[in-house]
Write a protein that holds these residues in place. Structure first.
Motif, mmCIF file in Angstrom:
data_model
loop_
_atom_site.group_PDB
_atom_site.id
_atom_site.type_symbol
_atom_site.label_atom_id
_atom_site.label_comp_id
_atom_site.label_asym_id
_atom_site.label_seq_id
_atom_site.Cartn_x
_atom_site.Cartn_y
_atom_site.Cartn_z
ATOM 1 N N GLN A 265 21.914 24.610 -28.880
ATOM 2 C CA GLN A 265 21.305 25.637 -29.721
ATOM 3 C C GLN A 265 21.000 25.075 -31.115
ATOM 4 O OE1 GLN A 265 23.730 29.109 -29.626
ATOM 5 N NE2 GLN A 265 22.319 30.294 -30.879
ATOM 6 N N ARG B 168 27.873 24.214 -28.623
ATOM 7 C CA ARG B 168 26.881 24.864 -29.479
ATOM 8 C C ARG B 168 25.694 23.960 -29.760
ATOM 9 N NH1 ARG B 168 28.701 25.533 -34.565
ATOM 10 N NH2 ARG B 168 30.395 24.086 -34.289
ATOM 11 N N GLU C 236 23.380 30.498 -38.910
ATOM 12 C CA GLU C 236 22.484 30.412 -37.767
ATOM 13 C C GLU C 236 22.326 28.950 -37.330
ATOM 14 O OE1 GLU C 236 18.511 31.697 -38.466
ATOM 15 O OE2 GLU C 236 18.092 32.011 -36.339
ATOM 16 N N TRP D 75 26.662 30.091 -35.028
ATOM 17 C CA TRP D 75 27.632 31.186 -34.949
ATOM 18 C C TRP D 75 26.895 32.507 -34.763
ATOM 19 C CZ3 TRP D 75 31.392 28.346 -33.966
ATOM 20 C CH2 TRP D 75 31.871 27.320 -34.790
ATOM 21 N N ILE D 76 25.697 32.591 -35.377
ATOM 22 C CA ILE D 76 24.899 33.810 -35.242
ATOM 23 C C ILE D 76 23.508 33.443 -34.758
ATOM 24 C CG2 ILE D 76 26.181 34.946 -37.109
ATOM 25 C CD1 ILE D 76 23.832 34.478 -38.936
ATOM 26 N N GLN D 77 22.810 34.440 -34.233
ATOM 27 C CA GLN D 77 21.416 34.205 -33.856
ATOM 28 C C GLN D 77 20.551 35.302 -34.452
ATOM 29 O OE1 GLN D 77 22.057 34.118 -29.703
ATOM 30 N NE2 GLN D 77 22.275 36.325 -29.469
ATOM 31 N N HIS E 255 17.319 24.676 -32.633
ATOM 32 C CA HIS E 255 17.067 25.360 -33.886
ATOM 33 C C HIS E 255 16.517 24.407 -34.928
ATOM 34 C CE1 HIS E 255 18.352 27.666 -37.540
ATOM 35 N NE2 HIS E 255 17.793 28.609 -36.807
#
Lengths: 960, 109
Positions: A5, A2, B57, B61-63, A9
C-alpha cells in the motif's frame, strides 16, 4: 504487510502528480469553504467569514508543502524540479555555463586521462585466470650467492638488499616436483630478441622462453591451435612455438592457416602450433611478447649468448622467473615456508652450494600483480607526479568555477530573496544551488570523458614516439576508470558548489528585495563578506597554479640540463642501426668480414663522411662492465670499468679526441680476432669434455696453452680510466689481465690486454650517470650498432643503408634505425614527456588562475560602478582607479604566490629523484615562475581596470 | 490554549486515529470533532492536521476516499485501515500506561 500500500501510494504521488496535486488543492479548498460556511452560520458577514477562515487556516501553500513533505516523494520530485529549473537557469546564462563546463571538463578530463594510465600500468589485474592465486618467487639472502651467471629481464623491480626473482632451471624443476602447495608451477625467461624468418622479410621478434606448463598454470588458452604443453618442453620434441595474438594479427594478418606453418627462429626451424587468446596481452605489465618458445629450444635459439654453459641443467645459472598457482585453501605463508625449505635444501646442501647457512636465504612469494613490477616501478613515480599535477588542476578548476558561481549567485540575490519570501526553506535553496553545481559538473564530466579519450590517445602517441613499439600498456577505460570519473565528477560538483550554495542561500531579505540591492550600504557590507570568500578562492588558485608551474619549471630545467650535457662526442648527423649476424648464423670470421665489407660500402655512399660500429650504440641505455687487474698493482686491487668493443675508426667517426697513444689499426683487429678464436675453441673443447660443471678446474690442454700464448688484446682507455686507476703512470703499453671470476683468487691466465691509447671522456649508457672509466676493445664477434657520420641530416640515408645491408648479407634484419639525436631523445623520453606534460598543465593552471582573477575583478568593477563614478566625480584620476583595481589583483596574487612558494618547497622535495642539475628548491626557477605569474596576473587585472577607468561618472550616477 | 504542536509527540496521530475509528471523516470534521470532544481545550491547527493526515496515509495506517459531504460537496474522507486499527489499539494502551504512570508520579510526589 503495509508496504504494498505504501509503495503504491508513493508511486501514485510520484507519477500521477497532477491528480494528486489537484486533490490536495481540493482538500484545502473544501476545508476553507466549510469553515466559511461555519462562520456564516455563526453570524458573520460573508466577507468577514472568509477572512476569518483564511486567517485561521494560515499559509495554504505552506500547508500544502508540508503535506507533500509528508508524502515523502518530495525528495525525488524536488530533484527533478531542481534539475529542470537548474537547466533553465544555466541555459539563460550560456557564457557562464560554457566557461564553467569547459573549465571543469579540462580538470575532470585531465584526471580521467592520467588515471586511465595509472589504471593500465599499476592497477589492472593480469589477463590470466584467477590472477589472485598466482604468485611469483623472490629470493633474498644476507650475501650474494655463488652463481656463475645471472640474468634478469626486468620482471621485478630492483630490490634494496640482496635478492631478485631469477632462479636456476634445476631449482625450478625440483620445486615443481616437491612443492605440494601449488596446483601449477611454471617458469619463463625473456623476452629475448630473436630473428624470425620464413614469413616475408626477416624480422626481430620478442621471444619468451616458457616451461611446458606455462599455459596451464596461467589458465590461458589459445585462440586457434593448441597451447604449448609439457611434452613440447623436452629435448626430443619437435620445436613448437605459440604466437601472441597481437603479433599474429600484425605479422600474419590474422591468417588462421598459420597453425602448422613452419618458420625459422634464428637457425632453428619451428612449427607454429597455436595463437594465444586475444585477452592475454602481457604477463609482466609493459613487457610485450611476440612468440612463446619452450625452454627445450634454448640451446638452439640465442644459444650463442651462453657459449659452453648449459643453462637448462646448471644450478649456478640463475635466469628464469617462477610463477606458481596456489592450491585452493593454501595460504601464501604456507606456500612460502614450503618454498623456502626447498630453496635452502638446494642452495645450501645441493651439489654446488650457492649460499652458506649464515646467509639465511629465503624465498618470498609475492602476488603476481605486485611481484612483476619491473617495468611499472620505473614509470610509477612519473605517473604519480602527473596525477598530483592534474589533481591540482582540478582543484584550480573547482576554485575557478566556485568563484564564477559565487559572483553569479550575488547577481541572483533578488531571485533567492523572492523564493525565500514565498516560503522556500534555506536548505531547499542551498539544494537548488547545489543541484545546479552538480549539473555543471556532470556536463563537465561528460565533456571531460571525451577530452580524456582524446588525451589518452595523444599521450599514448607521444609516449611511443621515438620507438618503433606501440605504448606497451593497454590503456582502455574499465569499471575502475568509470567509477573514478563518476566519483570525481560528483565530488567536484559538491566541492565547488558547496560554498556558493551555503553563501547564496543566506540572503538578507529586506535589502535584497529593494530595487537596487547593490547600491545599498547594507548590501555592500554583505557583498564585502561574500568577496572575502571570492578573494580566498583566487588566492588558492594562484597558489596552486604556482606549485604546478614550479614543478613544470624544475622538470623543464632538468630536461634542458640533460640536453645540454656534452656527451664527449659529436651527436649531430649520425645515423645508427643495429644488426646481429650471429643470430643469423654467421661465424665470427664471417661477421668480421661482413663488418669490414659494410664499413667500406657504406663509407662510399655520397654524403657519408665515415663509418664505424660498436657493440652498443652510445647513449642507448645498454652497457656492459668488467674488472681487470693492472700489472704491477697490488694483488686483489681490480679496476672496474665499463667495456665497449668498437670497430675501426670509431673514435674519428664519433669525433672523440685521441689524447695519447694511437688508434686501433687493422692489425689490432686481426690480433684481437685471433685471441678471441683461441678462447672460443678452448671453451668449446672444455664444454665438450666437461659440460655440466664448467667451474671445476681441468688440466691445461693444448688449447689452453694456445689461448694463454696468444697476443694480448690491444685496448684503448678513456681519460677517467687513466686518472682513476693509472694515476702518475704512463698508461701506454701497460698490460692488464681479467680479474678472477667467482671466488677464485688466481687471475685469469689469458693473454690479457695492452693499452695502446687514451681517448677523451664520453658518457656511455646514460646521460644522467657520471662519466665512468671505459675500456674500449676491438669488436671481433657478435652483433653491432653501426654509426654513419654524414655531412647533413642522415635520415635520408636510411633507404640506401637498407639496400646495402641486404646486398651484403641476406637474412639480416636491421634494427633500430635512428639518428644519434633520436637515440638521445629516446633516452630522455621520460624526462621530455614529463617536461611537456607538466608544462602543458602548468600553462593550463596559469590560464585558469588568470581567468579566475579576471572574473573576480570584472565582477568587482561592475558591482562598484557607482562607487567608481562617485570617486571620479569627486576628482579621482583614472590612474587612481587603475591602481585601485590592479592593486587588489596584485595583492591577491602576491598572497597566493607567497603561499604557493611555501607549498612548492614542500612538494618539490618529493621530485628530487627526477631532477638533474637543479635543486628541488632552485631559487631561479621559483623566482622566474613567481615573476611570470605576477606579470600574467597583472595583464589579467589590467583589462577590468581599464573598464573601471572608462566609467563615465554621469552615466554611473544616473544609472541608479 | 494548548497548541497541538505542543502535545507530546505522536499525540496528534493518536487523536486523529481515534476520531476516525468510528466512521470515515474529512479533515475539517476531524478538527471540529477533536475540539468539541475536548471541550475546546484541544484546537488542532490545520497546518499540523493535514500534514499529519498525509503522513498517516503514507504510512498506510489510514486510507482516503472522496465522498459527498454533509453540505453536498466533494470531500476527502479518511478511515482506518486494518493495520491502522491494530496500531491504534497499541497506541491507546501505550497512552494509558504513560498517562497513568505520569498520574502516579504526580499524585505521590
Amino acid at each position: 504487510m503495509r508496504w504494498p500500500q505504501t509503495v503504491s501510494h508513493r508511486l501514485r504521488s510520484l507519477f500521477r502528480k497532477s491528480a494528486v496535486e489537484g486533490e490536495l488543492s481540493d482538500e484545502m479548498r473544501f476545508h476553507l469553504e466549510r469553515q466559511v460556511e461555519e462562520n456564516i452560520a455563526a453570524g458573520m458577514a460573508p466577507q468577514e467569514a472568509r477572512r476569518a477562515a483564511m486567517r485561521e487556516f494560515g499559509g495554504v501553500e505552506q500547508v500544502k508543502e508540508e503535506c507533500r513533505d509528508a508524502r515523502r516523494t518530495n525528495f525525488l520530485e524536488n530533484l527533478l524540479q531542481d534539475v529542470r529549473f537548474g537547466l533553465r537557469m544555466l541555459r539563460k546564462s550560456p557564457g557562464f555555463t560554457a566557461v564553467a563546463v569547459l573549465t571543469l571538463a579540462l580538470g575532470i578530463g585531465a584526471n580521467t586521462a592520467i588515471f586511465s594510465f595509472i589504471d593500465a600500468v599499476l592497477l589492472r589485474s593480469l589477463p590470466v585466470k584467477d590472477p589472485q592465486q598466482l604468485v611469483v618467487f623472490h629470493w633474498s639472502a644476507r650475501a650474494n650467492p655463488k652463481r656463475q651467471s645471472q640474468s634478469s629481464y626486468g620482471d621485478c623491480a630492483d630490490q634494496t638488499g640482496v635478492g631478485d626473482c631469477s632462479f636456476s632451471v634445476p631449482f625450478f624443476k625440483t620445486a615443481r616436483e616437491q612443492a605440494g602447495t601449488f596446483s601449477g608451477l611454471s617458469a619463463f625467461a625473456g623476452p629475448l630478441n630473436v630473428d624470425l624468418s620464413g614469413n616475408g622479410d626477416a624480422s626481430i621478434v620478442r621471444g619468451l622462453y616458457i616451461s611446458g606448463d606455462f599455459f596451464s598454470t596461467l589458465g590461458v588458452n589459445t585462440f586457434i591451435g593448441r597451447p604449448l604443453a609439457p611434452f613440447d618442453d623436452s629435448p626430443s620434441a619437435p620445436p613448437a612455438i605459440v604466437l601472441n595474438y597481437a603479433y599474429w594479427v600484425r605479422a600474419f594478418n590474422a591468417a588462421p592457416a598459420v597453425v602448422g606453418r613452419t618458420v625459422r627462429l634464428d637457425d632453428t626451424t619451428v612449427t607454429i602450433v597455436g595463437v594465444a587468446e586475444p585477452h592475454f596481452t602481457h604477463l609482466t605489465p609493459g613487457k610485450p611478447v611476440d612468440v612463446f618458445m619452450p625452454f627445450s629450444i634454448a640451446d638452439r635459439v640465442r644459444g650463442e649468448w651462453w657459449r659452453r654453459q648449459d643453462r637448462l641443467s646448471d644450478p649456478a645459472i640463475w635466469w628464469v622467473v617462477m610463477l606458481g598457482r596456489l592450491k585452493p585453501g593454501v595460504s601464501i605463508g604456507q606456500a612460502q615456508a614450503a618454498a623456502t625449505t626447498i630453496f635452502r635444501n638446494e642452495t645450501l646442501h645441493g651439489d654446488a652450494p650457492a649460499f652458506k647457512s649464515e646467509d639465511a636465504p629465503v624465498v618470498t612469494l609475492r602476488f603476481a600483480r605486485s611481484g612483476l613490477d619491473g617495468e611499472t616501478s620505473q614509470i610509477a613515480p612519473a605517473l604519480y607526479l602527473t596525477m598530483v599535477i592534474v589533481a591540482f588542476i582540478l582543484l584550480i578548476a573547482c576554485a575557478n568555477v566556485a568563484g564564477l558561481t559565487l559572483a553569479r549567485s550575488a547577481s541572483r540575490q533578488k531571485e533567492m530573496a523572492v523564493r525565500l519570501a514565498i516560503g522556500a526553506g534555506r536548505a531547499r535553496l542551498a539544494r537548488q544551488l547545489l543541484t545546479e553545481s552538480v549539473l555543471l559538473s556532470c556536463g563537465g564530466g561528460a565533456l571531460g570523458v571525451l577530452l580524456a579519450i582524446w588525451g589518452v590517445d595523444a599521450i599514448g602517441k607521444l609516449a611511443s614516439r621515438g620507438s618503433d613499439q606501440p605504448f606497451p600498456f593497454t590503456v582502455a577505460p574499465d569499471w575502475r576508470v568509470l567509477a573514478f570519473t563518476v566519483a570525481v565528477t560528483g565530488l567536484t560538483g559538491i566541492l565547488f558548489g558547496l560554498a556558493p550554495a551555503l553563501r547564496g542561500s543566506r540572503v538578507d531579505l529586506t535589502p535584497s528585495l529593494k530595487e537596487n540591492a547593490s547600491s545599498l550600504p547594507g548590501a555592500a557590507a554583505h557583498a564585502g563578506r561574500r568577496f572575502r570568500l571570492g578573494d580566498a578562492l583566487v588566492v588558492a588558485q594562484v597558489a596552486l597554479s604556482l606549485v604546478v608551474l614550479i614543478g613544470a619549471g624544475l622538470l623543464v630545467r632538468t630536461l634542458r640540463n640533460l640536453q645540454e650535457i656534452n656527451p664527449g662526442f659529436d651527436t649531430q648527423n649520425i645515423l645508427l642501426f643495429g644488426i646481429n649476424p650471429s643470430i643469423a648464423g654467421y661465424t665470427d670470421q664471417q661477421t668480421q668480414q661482413l663488418y669490414t665489407d659494410l664499413q667500406q660500402r657504406l663509407a662510399a655512399l655520397p654524403g657519408v663522411l665515415s663509418v664505424s660500429y660498436s657493440a652498443d650504440a652510445l647513449l642507448s641505455g645498454g652497457w656492459s662492465a668488467g674488472s681487470v687487474h693492472v700489472d704491477g698493482a697490488p694483488p686483489k686491487q681490480y679496476a672496474n670499468s665499463a667495456e665497449l668493443s668498437v670497430g675501426l675508426n670509431f673514435f674519428s667517426t664519433m669525433r672523440i679526441p685521441m689524447l695519447a697513444g694511437r688508434n686501433f689499426t687493422s692489425a689490432d683487429f686481426a690480433a684481437a680476432g685471433a685471441t678471441n678464436a683461441a678462447a672460443k675453441s678452448r671453451d668449446a673443447a672444455a664444454a665438450k669434455t666437461n659440460p655440466a660443471s664448467s667451474s671445476a678446474p681441468a688440466a691445461p690442454t693444448a688449447l689452453d696453452e694456445a689461448y694463454s700464448h696468444s697476443a694480448p688484446v690491444p685496448v684503448i682507455i678513456n681519460e677517467t680510466f687513466a686518472r682513476k686507476f693509472l694515476a702518475n703512470q704512463n698508461p701506454i703499453g701497460l698490460h692488464m689481465v681479467n680479474a678472477p671470476r667467482g671466488d677464485s683468487e688466481v687471475p685469469d691466465p689469458g693473454p690479457g690486454y695492452t693499452i695502446i691509447g687514451v681517448v677523451g671522456d664520453t658518457k656511455y649508457a646514460q646521460l644522467r650517470r657520471e662519466i665512468r672509466p671505459i675500456l674500449f676493445s676491438p669488436l671481433v664477434s657478435n652483433g653491432a650498432h653501426f654509426e654513419l657520420r654524414a655531412a647533413a641530416n642522415p635520415i635520408a640515408l636510411a633507404k640506401n643503408v637498407r639496400e646495402i645491408v641486404s646486398q651484403a648479407g641476406d637474412n639480416l634484419p636491421l634494427t633500430d634505425v635512428r639518428t644519434q639525436t633520436e637515440q638521445i631523445d629516446q633516452l630522455l623520453f621520460q624526462e621530455r614527456l614529463m617536461a611537456r606534460l607538466s608544462s602543458f598543465f602548468g600553462m593550463l593552471a596559469l590560464v585558469l588562475a588568470c581567468i579566475g582573477l579576471y572574473g573576480l575583478l570584472s565582477y568587482e568593477v561592475a558591482r562598484r560602478t557607482r562607487e567608481l563614478g562617485i570617486r571620479m566625480a569627486l576628482g579621482a584620476q583614472r590612474r587612481d582607479l587603475l591602481r585601485l583595481v590592479v592593486g587588489q589583483g596584485i595583492l591577491l596574487v602576491l598572497i597566493g604566490a607567497a603561499i604557493g612558494v611555501a607549498a612548492a618547497m614542500c612538494v618539490a622535495r618529493f621530485m628530487t629523484a627526477m631532477l638533474f642539475g637543479v635543486r628541488a628548491n632552485d631559487p631561479a626557477t621559483f623566482a622566474g615562475v613567481a615573476i611570470l605569474l605576477t606579470l600574467v596576473a597583472l595583464a589579467a587585472s589590467y583589462i577590468p581596470a581599464r573598464r573601471a577607468m572608462r566609467v563615465d561618472p554621469i552615466v554611473a550616477l544616473r544609472y541608479e | 490554549m494548548t497548541k497541538p504542536t505542543d502535545l507530546v509527540q505522536g499525540t496528534l496521530d493518536l487523536l486523529i486515529l481515534k476520531t476516525i475509528a468510528l466512521e470515515p471523516m474529512h479533515g475539517w470534521a476531524i478538527a471540529q470533532r477533536i475540539r468539541s470532544v475536548s471541550n475546546n481545550v484541544l484546537q488542532v491547527n490545520q497546518g499540523a492536521l493535514y500534514p499529519a493526515l498525509h503522513r498517516l496515509e503514507q504510512q498506510a495506517w489510514i486510507q482516503s476516499k472522496w465522498g459527498e459531504s454533509e453540505n453536498n460537496r466533494r470531500a476527502k474522507y479518511y478511515s482506518l485501515t486494518k493495520a491502522g486499527q491494530k496500531y491504534l489499539k497499541a497506541e491507546e494502551s501505550n497512552w494509558e500506561r504513560l498517562s497513568s504512570a505520569i498520574g502516579l508520579v504526580l499524585k505521590t510526589v
